[in-house]
Design an enzyme around this catalytic site. Structure first.
Site, short mmCIF file in Angstrom:
data_model
loop_
_atom_site.label_atom_id
_atom_site.label_comp_id
_atom_site.label_asym_id
_atom_site.label_seq_id
_atom_site.Cartn_x
_atom_site.Cartn_y
_atom_site.Cartn_z
N ASP A 97 -33.80 -61.94 9.50
CA ASP A 97 -33.74 -63.38 9.75
C ASP A 97 -34.55 -64.12 8.71
OD1 ASP A 97 -32.23 -63.02 11.94
OD2 ASP A 97 -33.80 -63.47 13.41
N LYS A 116 -30.57 -67.11 10.13
CA LYS A 116 -30.03 -68.17 10.97
C LYS A 116 -31.03 -69.31 10.98
CE LYS A 116 -29.56 -65.67 14.54
NZ LYS A 116 -29.40 -65.39 15.96
N MET A 155 -38.84 -73.80 19.83
CA MET A 155 -37.81 -74.72 19.31
C MET A 155 -37.89 -76.07 20.01
SD MET A 155 -34.72 -71.91 19.13
CE MET A 155 -35.26 -70.97 20.55
N1 SAH Z 1 -37.77 -64.14 18.78
C1 SAH Z 1 -38.75 -65.10 18.33
C2 SAH Z 1 -38.35 -66.52 18.63
C3 SAH Z 1 -37.17 -66.99 17.85
S1 SAH Z 1 -36.78 -68.67 18.19
C4 SAH Z 1 -40.09 -64.76 18.96
O1 SAH Z 1 -40.17 -63.92 19.84
O2 SAH Z 1 -41.08 -65.36 18.54
C5 SAH Z 1 -37.56 -69.50 16.85
C6 SAH Z 1 -38.72 -70.33 17.37
O3 SAH Z 1 -39.86 -69.49 17.57
C7 SAH Z 1 -39.20 -71.38 16.40
O4 SAH Z 1 -38.42 -72.54 16.48
C8 SAH Z 1 -40.61 -71.60 16.89
O5 SAH Z 1 -40.62 -72.42 18.04
C9 SAH Z 1 -41.02 -70.21 17.32
N2 SAH Z 1 -41.75 -69.53 16.25
C10 SAH Z 1 -41.40 -68.40 15.62
N3 SAH Z 1 -42.35 -68.03 14.73
C11 SAH Z 1 -43.33 -68.95 14.81
C12 SAH Z 1 -44.58 -69.13 14.17
N4 SAH Z 1 -45.02 -68.29 13.23
N5 SAH Z 1 -45.33 -70.20 14.50
C13 SAH Z 1 -44.91 -71.07 15.44
N6 SAH Z 1 -43.75 -70.94 16.09
C14 SAH Z 1 -42.97 -69.90 15.79
#
Ligand code: SAH
Length: 473
Positions: free
Chosen positions: A247, A269, A382
């Protein structure tokens, strides 16, 4: 990179060593191990060197250095305590474009010698490019402790089986070796006598030839961004992958840890505009795994938390492809830790909900009233793009306007930014967050605890908005 790393074959090749003391002796010991023919130039030799001189492998060719001695050797070491003589050897060698090393004198070295961990035939060479020889030696100690003592025996046995392994087609051969030589196996094999090691490896190769391993997909959680938050299993899977479908949120420092010659496919994505459609990702996974490849599907955070991991596994299952899931640190857990926000706390919250702020078109709105409120923490993924709407819904469901909230952008990364405020400031927080960075919202009393407990200093700042409305006492 200041120096080009390489290993040189000097079997039976002449190497000139100018000097006859302890420093020269250390070089001679190593050169003999590598099978070089050492030519010594020194007024006198110390006792160890004197006994080493045998007329063939180690030869005392002269007492005085003469430039003509440089015609022939492949390498030159100057190891005398006479700086002027060392400089002369250096200058003459350089004039002939002959690689020269003046021991412990970096300015007069065309090449330098690394600190080594020796598990012959495995050699680990460590260099700090002269910046800190002490550090290089420390690193050598760490690596020594890491590598099993029997590693050399295992590598030698594998070397003797190369021809046998060559009967397997390439991807299967690599996979068979990967499996036979994983860390646990090498530790176990290393403790056995050499002929048993070889017998076991041979058996493993023959089995692989009879029944090739099917391909497989490993769904790996890459965590929120920092490479050192990966699990050991994730690291292992990355090291064995033939193909990596990753990703956009997966950081380059993590991709750097994967097998170099794997195929990297960015199926990045983006929230909203999807670069690669989910169906194409499904097809890619099945296509590669069906060809017998080890596929790593690498996702930000945890694959089962807003990662569509479930859908991907359903597809694999329907196509009879083997799979495995490696959990990762999800954004809420990672961001909370790195912003000093305990998601639960005896005094503030007994429950935490991970929720997405991005509801699909026509999807059902969550029951905010049930999810948020006294004693409960909301971690919203998100959610930054919908901050205004979110604020409205949460106020409507009865949450106080001065409820603490925090926004963590680029959480756990060196660029982390944390913004603190209150529920009615949620849109301001979102507007001030760095553009394009993933952001997580924490809503609830615990968010304020982070103001005191924050410990990680990202390059982004910790930022307090002025309190708009005082909390009702
Ligand atoms: N599977 C991922 C989430 C994917 S959805 C997980 O478990 O973390 C993507 C969302 O995750 C982003 O829009 C944000 O809200 C959050 N996100 C992912 N990485 C992040 C980071 N390093 N800092 C803050 N938010 C993060």
């Amino acid at each position: 990179m200041r120096y080009f790393p390489l290993f040189m074959d000097i079997q039976d090749e002449p190497v000139l060593v100018v000097g006859g003391g302890a420093v020269a002796e250390r070089k001679v010991v190593l050169l003999r191990k590598a099978g070089a023919r050492v030519q010594l130039v020194a007024k006198t030799l110390n006792p160890a060197l004197l006994t080493a001189v045998d007329g063939s492998r180690v030869e005392w060719i002269a007492r005085e250095f003469r430039p003509a001695q440089l015609d022939g050797p492949r390498l030159v070491f100057a190891a005398t305590d006479d700086a002027e003589l060392n400089a002369r050897v250096h200058a003459e060698a350089e004039a002939r474009r002959l690689p020269v090393n003046v021991v412990d004198d970096r300015e007069h070295c065309r090449f330098i010698t690394p600190a080594i961990v020796d598990r012959d035939p495995v050699q680990v060479a460590i260099s700090s490019a002269g910046a800190s020889p002490v550090l290089a030696r420390r690193i050598r100690g760490w690596i020594e402790a890491l590598l099993p003592q029997g590693l050399g025996k295992v590598a030698a046995a594998a070397g003797r089986l190369r021809d046998r392994a060559a009967r397997l087609p390439l991807p299967e051969r690599r996979r068979a070796w990967d499996r036979l030589l994983d860390r646990g196996q090498v530790h176990a094999l290393g403790a056995l006598p050499a002929k048993d090691i070889e017998r076991r490896l041979k058996k493993g190769l023959d089995q692989a030839a009879r029944k090739p391993l099917p391909g497989k997909v490993v769904l790996v959680g890459a965590g929120p961004g920092r490479a050192d938050l990966l699990t050991l299993r994730a690291l292992q899977a990355l090291g064995q992958a033939d193909v990596i479908l990753h990703d956009r949120l997966v950081s380059p420092e993590i991709l750097d840890l994967a097998r170099r010659d794997a195929d990297f496919i960015d199926v990045g994505k983006r929230c909203g505009g999807h670069a690669t459609r989910q169906e194409s990702i499904h097809e890619l996974m099945v296509e590669h795994a069906s060809q017998g490849r080890q596929v790593v599907r690498l996702k930000g955070g945890d694959p089962f938390v807003f990662g569509r991991g479930g859908e991907e596994l359903e597809h694999l299952r329907a196509h009879g492809i083997d799979y495995e899931v490696v959990p990762g640190v999800t954004a809420a857990i990672g961001c909370a830790a790195f912003a000093g926000i305990p998601l639960t706390h005896r005094d503030h919250a007994h429950a935490v909900t991970l929720i997405t702020g991005h509801t699909p078109e026509g999807g059902r709105e969550p029951d905010w009233q049930a999810l948020a409120g006294e004693g409960r923490t909301l971690a919203v993924y998100m959610g930054a793009q919908r901050a205004a709407e979110l604020k409205g819904k949460l106020l409507e469901s009865g949450l106080p306007a001065d409820l603490p909230v925090a926004l963590v952008a680029d959480g756990t990364r060196d660029t982390q930014t944390t913004l603190h405020g209150h529920l009615d400031q949620l849109p301001d927080l979102a507007a001030r967050a760095p553009r394009g960075a993933p952001a997580l919202l924490v809503i609830g009393e615990v968010a304020a605890v982070g103001r005191q407990l924050a410990w990680f200093e990202g390059s982004g700042q910790v930022n307090d908005l002025p309190v708009a409305s005082a909390r009702a006492a």
